[in-house]
Motif scaffolding. Structure first.
Motif, PDB file in Angstrom:
ATOM      1  N   LEU A  37      -5.793  40.811 -19.493  1.00 58.96           N
ATOM      2  CA  LEU A  37      -4.735  41.083 -20.472  1.00 58.96           C
ATOM      3  C   LEU A  37      -3.518  40.205 -20.236  1.00 58.96           C
ATOM      4  O   LEU A  37      -2.709  40.004 -21.159  1.00 58.96           O
ATOM      5  CB  LEU A  37      -4.316  42.564 -20.393  1.00 58.96           C
ATOM      6  N   PHE A  38      -3.357  39.711 -19.011  1.00 62.46           N
ATOM      7  CA  PHE A  38      -2.153  38.955 -18.649  1.00 62.46           C
ATOM      8  C   PHE A  38      -2.560  37.599 -18.063  1.00 62.46           C
ATOM      9  O   PHE A  38      -2.313  37.322 -16.874  1.00 62.46           O
ATOM     10  CB  PHE A  38      -1.313  39.737 -17.643  1.00 62.46           C
ATOM     11  N   ASP A  54       7.844  42.017 -20.314  1.00 63.12           N
ATOM     12  CA  ASP A  54       7.689  42.028 -21.777  1.00 63.12           C
ATOM     13  C   ASP A  54       7.305  43.401 -22.310  1.00 63.12           C
ATOM     14  O   ASP A  54       7.368  43.657 -23.512  1.00 63.12           O
ATOM     15  CB  ASP A  54       6.662  40.991 -22.227  1.00 63.12           C
ATOM     16  N   LEU A  55       6.905  44.316 -21.421  1.00 56.63           N
ATOM     17  CA  LEU A  55       6.561  45.683 -21.841  1.00 56.63           C
ATOM     18  C   LEU A  55       7.710  46.669 -21.589  1.00 56.63           C
ATOM     19  O   LEU A  55       7.566  47.865 -21.855  1.00 56.63           O
ATOM     20  CB  LEU A  55       5.319  46.178 -21.093  1.00 56.63           C
ATOM     21  N   ALA A  56       8.836  46.170 -21.068  1.00 60.40           N
ATOM     22  CA  ALA A  56       9.904  47.073 -20.635  1.00 60.40           C
ATOM     23  C   ALA A  56      10.448  47.937 -21.772  1.00 60.40           C
ATOM     24  O   ALA A  56      10.843  49.088 -21.554  1.00 60.40           O
ATOM     25  CB  ALA A  56      11.045  46.264 -20.000  1.00 60.40           C
ATOM     26  N   THR A  84       2.923  39.274 -24.369  1.00 57.28           N
ATOM     27  CA  THR A  84       3.284  37.875 -24.558  1.00 57.28           C
ATOM     28  C   THR A  84       2.304  36.992 -23.785  1.00 57.28           C
ATOM     29  O   THR A  84       2.121  37.153 -22.563  1.00 57.28           O
ATOM     30  CB  THR A  84       4.714  37.608 -24.076  1.00 57.28           C
ATOM     31  N   LEU A  85       1.666  36.032 -24.459  1.00 56.78           N
ATOM     32  CA  LEU A  85       0.690  35.135 -23.866  1.00 56.78           C
ATOM     33  C   LEU A  85       1.387  33.870 -23.351  1.00 56.78           C
ATOM     34  O   LEU A  85       2.542  33.593 -23.699  1.00 56.78           O
ATOM     35  CB  LEU A  85      -0.377  34.785 -24.891  1.00 56.78           C
ATOM     36  N   PRO A  86       0.716  33.099 -22.521  1.00 58.37           N
ATOM     37  CA  PRO A  86       1.344  31.898 -21.937  1.00 58.37           C
ATOM     38  C   PRO A  86       1.888  30.913 -22.968  1.00 58.37           C
ATOM     39  O   PRO A  86       2.875  30.221 -22.702  1.00 58.37           O
ATOM     40  CB  PRO A  86       0.202  31.276 -21.118  1.00 58.37           C
ATOM     41  N   ASP A  87       1.266  30.824 -24.145  1.00 56.43           N
ATOM     42  CA  ASP A  87       1.738  29.875 -25.157  1.00 56.43           C
ATOM     43  C   ASP A  87       2.891  30.433 -25.994  1.00 56.43           C
ATOM     44  O   ASP A  87       3.335  29.805 -26.961  1.00 56.43           O
ATOM     45  CB  ASP A  87       0.597  29.455 -26.069  1.00 56.43           C
TER      46      ASP A  87
END
Length: 625
Positions: A37-38, A54-56, A84-87
């Motif tokens: 997922l990450f 990013d989930l805060a 949020t993905l790396p791109d």
């Protein structure tokens, strides 16, 4: 064998698993499904809030901290998360989850373990199905709305008001999920004062049934309006039904009632027989005339009967008879009993409704609520009543007395049953004509006003004055009265002679039927109060209420100019409470607007939909909001 088979199983499990330890919830373990997922993140050893920043703001980390703090597990289904993905793109995830405390052997909280299942595909499939279902439902509602609008457009917009007979009707759709059907009703004034009454039923529902209904109604209306007897009118409709397959087997009852004599001619072409209810509530069914449904062959014999003063004739479609759980005989007996109670005032309390209106609305309500109904239901009632007395009054040559005339007219029109737009149009048109006559009356002579309800269902008003009044050649502040009146009525004529001027206006008046699929009759307007102009919004706006006629127009103009400092200050004028806006009032508004234009300031007129002011301002092209 694996040195630690349990750890290997957890690593390869398809579920999400994240274990955190200590008060800062440092991540000490997560399996392959969780790491997927990450991507690109090294999460081990990091506090949960730092690792998954990013989930805060999405409550997930709050839940871990809550479980650590309280020691109570939490769970949820189909919660949404944005990752949020790396791109830099964002992945949407839906998960079923459970978060539970991780304890030391002595029971103290060691950390938190969270597990979950990715149900994104399931949720997306459900949402897609729901969107598809919603779109289908929207398309269905749109299609049904078109059919309903078509049907209502094909039904009469109102029922005529006639001397000697009170007519009412109601129409109920088969159900909330049914398309409009082929039921229809009509009431056609006839030469000589009689009225032709029609209730028909085309087989089926939807666009085809509504379209065929419109064709049959047009044929019958044209023939009956020309004076054809019931049999001849039905023969013309029968010829259409033979050419149009969808019209075959349509059933119709046509009745022609003479209010003066009570004579009744009727033909039941495959249709349920009429019901007659006396004023006291005694009911009897008339015998069938013997005709077959349209397009099936045979003649259209006519039966006769006679109604006594106060008797009510009720025509209806078979939907009121063919109700669930009722045989034909029992349903007919129940219809007669309930209609009798409604006519005699023994049913629901409705003192403002006529006996004909009670017969149409209360009968449907009381019968349907007990059994429900499968088909459309149409009722049409006509009761013999005393012909209304004509109105004859004198108006003094004093513009301040116009309010008395309006009250007199309102009482007379209410007794006739005139409501809504018809009452509005008559009040305004008569007010304009009488104002013109009063202004030109020589030597303070009064103006005569006579009004009657004609056999054709029109209110005819004659205004006679001694003055030779006419509209100015050029529109001025007081040159809009006759032009406005002409737009409000069907016909307006002026006869000028050495003895004075006589104005005659006519307006065909109707009363709305009770379309029980949502359309509501227009309420009867309430009597007007006196003119009032009240400051609002700290003096930047005023609320105008009551009648603005020739007697109050000068006051309105003065009040508005006073509050706007002669037009130098912007002003908003709310006309929602105006009950009567005469041409003199329009002229006053034009004069105030001109002063504002000269000073470059705004005058905003507010006139909500359905208000008398909105109607008049639209006619005279005066801008409003």
């Amino acid at each position: 064998m694996d040195a630690d088979p349990l750890r290997s199983a957890i690593e390869q499990a398809p579920c999400i698993l994240i274990a955190c330890e200590g008060p800062d919830l440092r991540i000490i373990g997560l399996n392959e499904a969780s790491r997927a997922l990450f991507p690109g993140r090294d999460l081990l050893g990091l506090p949960l809030r730092e690792a998954l920043a990013d989930l805060a703001g999405q409550q997930w980390i709050d839940l871990y901290e809550q479980v650590y703090r309280t020691g109570e597990p939490v769970a949820g289904q189909q919660w949404r998360a944005h990752l949020t993905l790396p791109d830099g793109s964002v992945r949407e995830l839906f998960a079923d989850f459970g978060i539970t405390p991780w304890r030391h052997p002595d029971g103290r909280i060691r950390g938190v373990i969270g597990g979950g299942t990715d149900v994104t595909e399931i949720v997306q499939a459900r949402l897609s199905a729901e969107r598809h279902a919603a779109e289908l439902q929207r398309q269905y509602r749109q299609a049904r709305d078109v059919v309903d609008a078509l049907q209502q457009a094909l039904l009469p917009r109102g029922l005529p008001l006639l001397p000697g007979v009170r007519v009412a009707a109601s129409y109920l759709l088969a159900g909330a999920c049914a398309a409009a059907g082929g039921d229809w009703f009509d009431a056609v004034p006839r030469p000589g004062g009689a009225v032709a009454l029609v209730v028909g039923d085309v087989v089926g529902h939807g666009v085809t049934a509504s379209g065929v209904m419109g064709q049959l109604r047009a044929v019958l209306q044209d023939r009956l309006d020309d004076g054809d007897p019931p049999g001849a009118a039905l023969a013309a409709a029968d010829r259409l039904a033979r050419r149009v397959p969808a019209a075959r087997a349509a059933t119709v009852c046509v009745a022609v009632l003479d209010p003066a004599s009570g004579a009744l001619e009727y033909c039941t072409a495959g249709h349920p027989v009429p019901l007659v209810v006396s004023a006291a509530g005694a009911a009897r069914f008339l015998p069938a005339s013997g005709a077959a449904p349209l397009g099936t062959g045979g003649d259209f014999p006519v039966a006769t009967a006679r109604l006594d003063p106060g008797d009510l004739l009720l025509l209806y479609s078979d939907g009121i008879i063919e109700r669930p759980g009722r045989g034909a005989a029992a349903a007919a007996e129940e219809l007669a009993r309930v209609a009798s109670d409604a006519v005699a005032g023994r049913a629901l309390h409705a003192p403002e409704a006529s006996a004909a209106e009670r017969a149409c609305t209360q009968t449907v309500e009381l019968l349907v609520r007990a059994t429900g109904h499968r088909d459309d239901i149409t009722l049409l009632a006509a009761q013999l009543v005393a012909a209304p007395e004509p109105l004859h009054t004198e108006v003094p040559a004093d513009l301040t007395r116009l309010g008395v005339l309006r009250k007199t007219l309102a009482a007379w029109l209410e007794a006739l049953g005139v409501t809504g737009e018809d009452a509005f149009a008559l009040q305004h048109a008569i007010g304009e004509i009488v104002t013109n006559a009063v202004e030109h009356a020589p030597g303070g002579e009064s103006v005569e006003v006579r009004a009657r309800l004609t056999d054709a269902g029109a209110v005819e008003v004659v205004v006679a004055g001694r003055g030779l009044w006419r509209e100015p050649e050029r529109v001025s502040e007081r040159g809009r009265g006759l032009a406005l009146s002409t737009q409000l009525v069907d016909e307006l004529t002026l006869e000028r002679s050495a003895g004075g001027t006589v104005a005659t206006l006519r307006l065909r008046v109707t009363r709305p039927a009770a379309l029980l699929n949502g359309a509501a009759p227009v309420p009867t307007p309430q009597p007007a109060a006196g003119l009032s102009v009240v400051d609002t919004a700290g003096g930047t706006a005023v609320l105008v209420a009551g009648p603005v006629d020739a007697g109050g127009a000068d006051r309105l103009q003065h009040e508005l100019l006073y509050r706007s400092r002669g037009g130098t200050v912007a002003l908003t004028v709310d006309l929602a409470g105006v009950t009567h806006l005469a041409s003199a009032g329009v002229a006053a508004l034009h004069a105030v607007a001109a002063r504002h234009r000269a000073h470059g300031t705004a005058l905003t007129l507010l006139a909500p939909p359905g208000s008398p002011a909105r109607h008049v301002l639209a006619l005279v092209a005066l801008p409003y909001a």
